[in-house]
Design an enzyme around this catalytic site. Structure first.
Site, PDB file in Angstrom:
ATOM      1  N   VAL A 272       0.793  -0.951   0.050  1.00 11.38           N
ATOM      2  CA  VAL A 272       0.036  -0.080   0.027  1.00 11.38           C
ATOM      3  C   VAL A 272       0.876   1.173   0.080  1.00 11.38           C
ATOM      4  O   VAL A 272       1.614   1.437   0.933  1.00 11.38           O
ATOM      5  CB  VAL A 272      -0.987  -0.015   1.249  1.00 11.38           C
ATOM      6  CG1 VAL A 272      -1.651   1.168   1.457  1.00 11.38           C
ATOM      7  CG2 VAL A 272      -1.891  -1.097   1.372  1.00 11.38           C
ATOM      8  N   CYS A 273       0.748   2.029  -0.936  1.00 10.34           N
ATOM      9  CA  CYS A 273       1.555   3.219  -1.086  1.00 10.34           C
ATOM     10  C   CYS A 273       0.664   4.497  -0.849  1.00 10.34           C
ATOM     11  O   CYS A 273      -0.349   4.745  -1.350  1.00 10.34           O
ATOM     12  CB  CYS A 273       1.994   3.569  -2.264  1.00 10.34           C
ATOM     13  SG  CYS A 273       3.492   2.546  -3.068  1.00 10.34           S
ATOM     14  N   LEU A 274       0.936   4.896   0.397  1.00 14.08           N
ATOM     15  CA  LEU A 274       0.383   6.145   1.026  1.00 14.08           C
ATOM     16  C   LEU A 274       1.451   7.072   1.553  1.00 14.08           C
ATOM     17  O   LEU A 274       2.117   6.704   2.558  1.00 14.08           O
ATOM     18  CB  LEU A 274      -0.884   5.629   1.906  1.00 14.08           C
ATOM     19  CG  LEU A 274      -1.812   6.614   2.363  1.00 14.08           C
ATOM     20  CD1 LEU A 274      -2.756   7.363   1.341  1.00 14.08           C
ATOM     21  CD2 LEU A 274      -2.634   6.041   3.561  1.00 14.08           C
TER      22      LEU A 274
END
Length: 352
Positions: free
Chosen positions: A138-140
């Site tokens: 998850v890229c955040l």
């Protein structure tokens, strides 16, 4: 046919209605981080001394989640592993993710909140968003796994799990995910990306119907029973060009009647998915499918109903046989079924 399909519908809706947005459960065996090398390290850290502040912070997060979760986000935490958490996010309306369910597993590091939680997305091998990888990454910015300003990154003093969940729903699963990665030029257009995202969201629904995450079984069943017609209506509206993919509002509201041409690739893929979803929802216990669906896939839906009825009857028959065998063993009924023998006083009774 209807009775065979809907025998357990009321019970399903009762279970879904009772499903709390936040709850503490015991079984974390299918959690991504439960048996990983990261989790083993964190668990040892939790049993060591000097972690009172960590425990206190996690309990604060629990209280925030229990009190302030939006209606479209559900969370389960674990009594024996407070370092783990699972969340289900319902895709927002007027996005290509509408009515879908998206599951995320969280793990708190030993030095939480100095570092943000680890987050894994249950992708089923599908890449339906630039920020959600098929391998589960998850890229955040808020998780420090993507670029961002200081205000966008994790702040140990003020950041919370609730903020992460709301960001996943509002910033990641948005109406035009094509623009989620401004640093990279994606091929195609946002319209094409929305088509792909919706198709993959539908495939995710099928995976979840077949294998719902633990502790969310009743929720998955109830959600798709309730939303089946709306999802299928959106599929038809997109395929027929009445509304652009991802912008469907509600089955009871009028859609745009101007022609919006979906790609041939989308239409071809949707043909199969529409059928698979219709049958899958019926098998799942959806009780209010449109009449046109019953007419179009009536034979398959009826077969599902008959199979479910046979399974139920076979189960009941098996339970009855077990009871009879048990009673025979207690009463001393012989194999021929003719006499009962009282071993205590030697009295024989003719049963015929």
């Amino acid at each position: 046919m209807a009775s065979a399909l809907q025998e357990n519908v009321h019970a399903i809706h009762d279970e879904e209605a009772k499903f709390r947005q936040f709850d503490v459960v015991n079984d974390c065996s299918d959690h991504y981080f439960a048996n990983s090398k990261h989790a083993a390290y964190k668990r040892a850290c939790f049993t060591s001394t000097g972690n009172g502040a960590l425990y206190k912070k996690i309990m604060q997060d629990w209280k925030i989640l229990e009190k302030d979760l939006p209606e479209s986000i559900y969370v389960r935490v674990y009594a024996g592993r407070i370092d783990l958490l699972r969340a289900a996010i319902i895709g927002a309306r007027e996005t290509p993710y509408h009515d879908g369910l998206f599951f995320f597993d969280f793990a708190f590091p030993c030095d939480y909140p100095n570092r943000p939680p680890l987050v894994y997305y249950h992708s089923h091998g599908l890449r339906l968003n630039p920020n959600l990888y098929s391998g589960g990454a998850v890229c955040l910015s808020l998780l420090n796994t993507w670029f961002g300003t200081e205000n966008e990154k994790w702040n140990p003093s003020v950041s919370t799990v609730l903020q992460v969940l709301v960001s996943l729903q509002g910033i990641v699963l948005n109406d035009k995910p094509y623009y989620n990665e401004p640093g990279f030029k994606l091929s195609g257009s946002w319209e094409t990306y929305n088509e792909d995202a919706f198709l993959l969201s539908c495939k995710t629904m099928l995976f979840l119907l077949q294998n719902p995450p633990r502790n969310f079984e009743a929720f998955v069943v109830g959600h798709f029973c309730e939303r089946a017609n709306s999802i299928l209506s959106a599929c038809k509206a997109y395929q027929d060009g009445h509304v652009r993919v991802g912008l469907y509002r509600d089955e009871n509201r009028p859609t745009c009647m101007s022609e919006i041409q979906a790609s041939d690739r989308f239409k071809k893929s949707m043909d199969k998915l529409y059928k698979d979803l219709s049958v899958g929802f019926a098998k799942n216990g959806a009780s209010n499918l449109h009449n046109d669906l019953i007419e179009e896939f009536g034979d398959e839906i009826e077969n599902i109903g008959l199979k479910q009825k046979r399974v139920t009857e076979k189960k009941k028959l098996g339970e009855s046989c077990e009871i009879i065998v048990y009673l025979k063993s207690i009463l001393g009924l012989n194999k021929g079924g003719k006499t009962l023998k009282n071993n205590a006083n030697g009295i024989k009774m003719n049963t015929s």
